[in-house]
Design an enzyme around this catalytic site. Structure first.
Site, short mmCIF file in Angstrom:
data_model
loop_
_atom_site.label_atom_id
_atom_site.label_comp_id
_atom_site.label_asym_id
_atom_site.label_seq_id
_atom_site.Cartn_x
_atom_site.Cartn_y
_atom_site.Cartn_z
N CYS A 68 14.39 -47.22 3.34
CA CYS A 68 15.78 -47.47 2.97
C CYS A 68 16.09 -48.94 2.69
CB CYS A 68 16.72 -46.97 4.06
SG CYS A 68 16.26 -45.37 4.72
N HIS B 118 24.40 -51.64 6.63
CA HIS B 118 23.52 -50.55 6.21
C HIS B 118 24.28 -49.24 6.35
CE1 HIS B 118 19.77 -48.71 5.18
NE2 HIS B 118 19.75 -48.00 6.30
N HIS C 145 23.84 -41.97 0.82
CA HIS C 145 22.70 -42.84 1.14
C HIS C 145 21.72 -42.77 -0.02
CE1 HIS C 145 19.62 -45.02 2.94
NE2 HIS C 145 19.47 -44.38 4.10
#
Length: 1018
Positions: free
Chosen positions: A175, A310, A351
């Site tokens: 990620c 994040h 995401h």
């Protein structure tokens, strides 16, 4: 739990450890946002772009998420990618390629001009879905699979397609991939490995593997929506997107006048190490990476006003991140006046995994550029009380946050599933330079108040606006013309020249081109709309009839071959080129240079005579030097703008400037000769005259044979002859001509040029000319004295220039010679204060069909006319050196509407092959005769179509593999493999044996038919 202590819990302050990096360009596509402007609107609106998964993505039911509407679309024709290659390419490659192209253009650079330069490419990604899909398809694996579906090729595809020679790296740290890619790009810039770096990330949900992983790990949000730091946060909602930023060292960007979105002040990357689990985040590592980034940026905690977190919306992830942020930014010492604002774009778009970092970075960059951080959607259930954000000096951004214009910094975090963490510290563009001078832009990327020529409503003096746009097809050009027309219509006059310069610099010079010189945004918008609305089956004549010559579409496969034609005496007029002198620094410098060279030889300064509009410019002693100065300056201006002549021709005194351009004379010698020539002729007694007539050359010669004081001055074309000599004798000749019905027009002149009356000056001129160094032209020089191309050994010496005074100007013969040279010119550009020769060229059969362009059209000609000539040449394939057309203050990048790619071609994944491929059962024989031949023909055509791309119905059996179908060795090997699958009876085919039959599709069909007959006995 108390706050951890230690040297890394707070960022060190003081000197920045590395020079700042400028974000000079960007592009992105995220759910509900096909471009950066739409992304900004999405951020401002605050409505999550989460919906059902498109049917093409995989089996249903599947959880919802943030998806791109047309991830299967790709403008393969624009990038010249064959259909079969495009079908094998991971859609992530396709999206990145288009996004990178637009990011480069947004940076004010033409992607085509970066070819061969050390531009770095750093791309983050974590998905192998396309490779899995390809491997699962019966015909999914081919020689193209490695380059089409390999993750390493994401960066390499951009570098290959754009011919970029710098580092090319695909980064997979899960990620945090794209934020690590940006960090590596900044490091490469600091190390001098490249001066421009492209960094970004991409994520496309093409298969269900990660869905299963998230679900089985308890990480998936049932409703497909991320809820960062919310009380109802229940896991990850997946999202798609692509983003690329173009980066340069800030110092370089400022030096070159780039428009800067925002600045990356510092960055850091670290690892969790052996934590509570390879997927479990570690507080100390996150704290340390943020502190390290702040230290490298030289930024104090209180200077960070906002952090793009994040923010996955998982309970553990949110908790660890909040704790780490509090460690760094909590106000224990009474320094921070306000809590640190916290946001996460995952709440809007999901995401985006390998693209998550770049999504957050671009959001932050846009916020800094606009001076505003948009509010996030309200957290479902409110903020998670377990996070105790307030006590940690943090607050969720539920209202838009206005940022200060200066001294503002923001952080961006990216944490990888395997423990690789990244943090960037970004800042708004500093308005003062370190030396105290002004930057040419402010935080919004627009001219600052201290920029030259930036006064509201003003257009910088010295600017000619030529707007250019190009595309790979007429349809694509019209599509982009419409978008640009809407944008230009809303522009202000103050930035108009900058917009034109940006279009020249940033838009690749593709085959189909639009170019238009205009004075205002309104005029340009009108031309753009008109060109965009033309019928698809346009013709050149349609443009001319509509008056849009500047808007012609032309396929410029080859650059124009331009010949310069220099005008003779008679074209001069008071004040000629004065407007161009005022508005073009380039022309001004060359006219000053010519005037200085003439000054020792002329009584009055030529430049002042010209600019003052003094009628004395018509006097021969001044007319000839003034014409020379203007023509020299015009020619040199065009040459500096990238118009390099392939040949020259000069009418009468125009040959002097032509000789300088051809490097047969230097400027000083030519200035002396032309001044002496004009002075000597001025001293001759007046009383001569000149007569224009429609008589042809032989007829004119016969008429003057009995008149020794009259000569044929010029043969300009069919029925265009000029006689010159004594007025009384000319009167007799005129009477005879009119008796024959041939019209005559007396010319207003002071002397009988190119006639026997010039004889008294020849000896004195030859003496002066003998002191000048003679030279041989370095360009093809089509002499109007000889009426032909000068031979390689012929000098332009004293004898030539003396003969030049009284001899006939053989312009028609010289024009025919010019058009017959090889390579022949494609365009004629008249160099003079008004068009004279353009009309003559149109009368001569050899030059009639060549475009003849005039740089000046009359008394008011200026930068506009110069721009129109360049616009026409650009339409026809020339790539001018545009900078010289603009004032220094106008050579600054402004944001343009990005290129709109075609979405007509679409491909998602390999279709399973349904053709029968099983071998015949033992004891059974394949059909024979006509049915057997049909099977071979069908199988070969199907295999060729699969390798080449396209439909087998479109194949002609007579097509040749190499010449017509463009097969190479890799394609032949793939063809061999597909034929072996299609005809298993043959076993492994021998490539050496096949080669002799690989002439055409038909010959291959014959070869395989014979092999099948032999393999299956009767």
């Amino acid at each position: 739990m108390g706050r951890p202590s230690g040297p890394s819990s707070r960022p060190a302050t003081g000197r920045r450890l590395a020079p700042p990096v400028a974000v000079v360009g960007l592009d992105c596509r995220f759910p509900g946002a096909p471009d950066p402007e739409a992304y900004w609107r999405l951020l401002r609106g605050g409505v999550p772009a989460v919906g059902e998964r498109p049917a093409a993505r995989g089996p249903t039911p599947s959880p919802p998420g943030g998806f791109l509407a047309d991830a299967d679309a790709f403008d393969r024709a624009f990038f010249a990618v064959p259909a079969a290659d495009a079908e094998a390419m991971d859609p992530q490659q396709r999206l990145l390629l288009q996004c990178a192209w637009r990011a480069v253009e947004d940076a004010g650079a033409s992607p085509a001009r970066l070819a061969g330069t050390p531009v770095g490419v750093y791309i983050g990604c974590m998905s192998d879905d396309w490779l899995r899909l390809s491997a699962a398809s019966p015909d999914g694996v081919s020689p193209r699979t490695g380059t089409g579906a390999g993750r390493s090729m994401l960066a390499n595809r951009i570098s290959y397609q754009l011919d970029l020679r710098g580092p090319s790296v695909t980064v997979d740290t899960a990620c945090s991939s794209s934020l690590v890619a940006v960090h590596l790009a900044c490091s490469a810039l600091h190390a001098g490995e490249c001066e421009l770096a492209l960094a970004g990330g991409v994520n496309i949900v093409a298969g269900p593997v990660l869905d299963e992983i998230y679900a089985q790990s308890g990480l998936a949000a049932p409703d497909g929506r991320c809820k960062p730091f919310a009380a109802d946060a229940d896991g990850i909602g997946r999202g798609e997107g692509v983003g690329v930023v173009a980066l340069r060292l800030l110092e370089d960007a400022v030096r070159d006048g780039d428009a800067v979105h925002a600045v990356i002040l510092g960055s850091a990357v670290n690892q969790d190490g052996r934590s509570n689990g390879i997927m479990a985040p570690r507080r100390a590592s996150q704290r340390d990476v943020i502190a390290a980034a702040c230290a490298r940026a030289g930024t104090r905690p209180e200077e960070i006003r906002y952090v793009e977190a994040h923010g996955t919306g998982t309970l553990l992830g949110d908790q660890i991140e909040a704790l780490a942020l509090g460690d760094v930014f909590r106000d224990d010492d009474g320094v921070r006046e306000r809590p640190l604002a916290l946001g996460a774009v995952k709440g809007l778009i999901g995401h985006t995994e390998g693209a998550a970092g770049i999504a957050g970075l671009i959001k932050t960059v846009l916020a800094l550029r606009h001076g505003l951080v948009p509010a996030d959607p309200p957290p479902p259930g409110g903020a998670n009380p377990r996070l105790a954000l307030g006590s940690r000096g943090l607050e969720l951004l539920t209202e838009p946050l206005t940022l200060p214009a200066e001294g503002c910094a923001a952080g961006v975090s990216g944490f990888g599933m395997g423990g690789t963490n990244a943090h960037l510290v970004c800042g708004s563009v500093p308005s003062p330079r370190p030396s105290g001078g002004p930057l040419p832009f402010d935080t919004r990327g627009t001219p600052s108040a201290c920029s030259p020529g930036s006064e509201p409503g003003s257009v910088s003096a010295g600017s000619a606006g030529v707007f250019t746009l190009s595309a790979d097809s007429p349809r694509a050009l019209r599509r982009n013309l419409r978008l640009q027309a809407v944008d230009v219509a809303g522009r202000g006059a103050a930035e108009f020249a900058r917009l034109c310069w940006t279009s020249n610099r940033s838009r690749a010079h593709l085959p189909y081109r639009f170019s238009a010189a205009a004075d205002t945004p309104e005029e340009l918008a009108s031309r753009l709309f008109a060109a965009a609305d033309l019928d698809a089956d346009f013709q050149d004549a349609g443009f001319r009839d509509a008056g849009f010559r500047e808007a012609e579409f032309r396929e410029g496969e080859h650059a124009p071959a331009v010949a310069f034609a220099f005008t003779g005496q008679g074209a001069q007029h008071p004040g000629m080129t004065a407007s161009l002198y005022r508005h073009s620094a380039l022309y001004r410098g060359f006219l000053d240079e010519a005037s200085a060279a003439l000054e020792p030889h002329t009584r009055a300064p030529v430049r002042e005579t010209i600019l003052a509009g003094d009628p004395a410019v018509h006097r021969t002693g001044l007319a000839q030097p003034a014409l020379f100065a203007v023509e020299y300056a015009l020619a040199r201006t065009l040459m500096e703008l990238g118009v390099r002549p392939v040949a020259v021709v000069g009418h009468s005194v125009g040959e002097f400037a032509a000789a300088v351009v051809a490097e047969a004379l230097d400027l000083a010698d030519a200035a002396r000769l032309i001044a002496v020539r004009g002075t000597l002729m001025q001293r001759l007694p007046e009383g001569g005259g000149m007569l224009a007539t429609r008589a042809r050359s032989a007829e004119a010669a016969a008429l003057v044979a009995d008149e020794p004081s009259v000569g044929v001055a010029a043969l300009n074309g069919p029925g265009s002859t000029v006689l010159s000599g004594d007025l009384t004798a000319l009167g007799r000749v005129r009477a005879r001509l009119e008796e024959r019905g041939l019209a005559c027009t007396p010319l207003t002149v002071s002397h009988a040029f190119h006639s026997p009356l010039m004889a008294p000056v020849l000896r004195d001129f030859e003496e002066a000319a003998s002191r000048v160094t003679s030279g041989r032209p370095r360009l093809p020089f089509h002499s109007t004295v000889r009426g032909r191309l000068l031979a390689p050994g012929e000098d332009l010496d004293a004898a030539y220039w003396t003969e030049h005074i009284a001899s006939t100007v053989l312009f028609e013969a010289a024009a025919r010679s010019l058009c017959a040279q090889r390579p022949a010119p494609t365009h004629l550009v008249e160099i003079g204060p008004k068009p004279v020769l353009c009309g003559l060229f149109r009368r001569i059969a050899a030059s009639r069909d060549l475009p003849a362009l005039a740089v000046c059209r009359g008394a008011d000609s200026g930068a506009r006319e110069l721009g129109e000539a360049l616009a026409r040449l650009h339409q026809d394939g020339l790539d001018p050196a545009w900078d010289g057309l603009y004032a220094d203050a106008d050579r600054q990048v402004v944001r343009m509407v990005p290129h709109a790619f075609s979405t007509e071609w679409r491909s998602w994944r390999h279709a399973a092959q349904t053709a029968e491929t099983a071998a015949a059962a033992p004891g059974e024989r394949p059909p024979s005769g006509g049915l057997f031949a049909d099977r071979v023909r069908e199988g070969v055509r199907e295999a060729v179509a699969l390798v080449k791309g396209g439909r087998c119905d479109d194949l002609d059996d007579q097509l040749r593999f190499y010449d017509d179908l463009g097969f190479d060795s890799v394609m032949l090997m793939e063809l061999k493999y597909r034929l072996e699958v299609r005809f298993p009876e043959l076993g492994e085919l021998s490539m050496p044996e096949m080669l002799s039959s690989l002439v055409s599709v038909e010959s291959l069909i014959g070869y395989l038919g014979e092999q099948l007959e032999a393999a299956v006995p009767g």
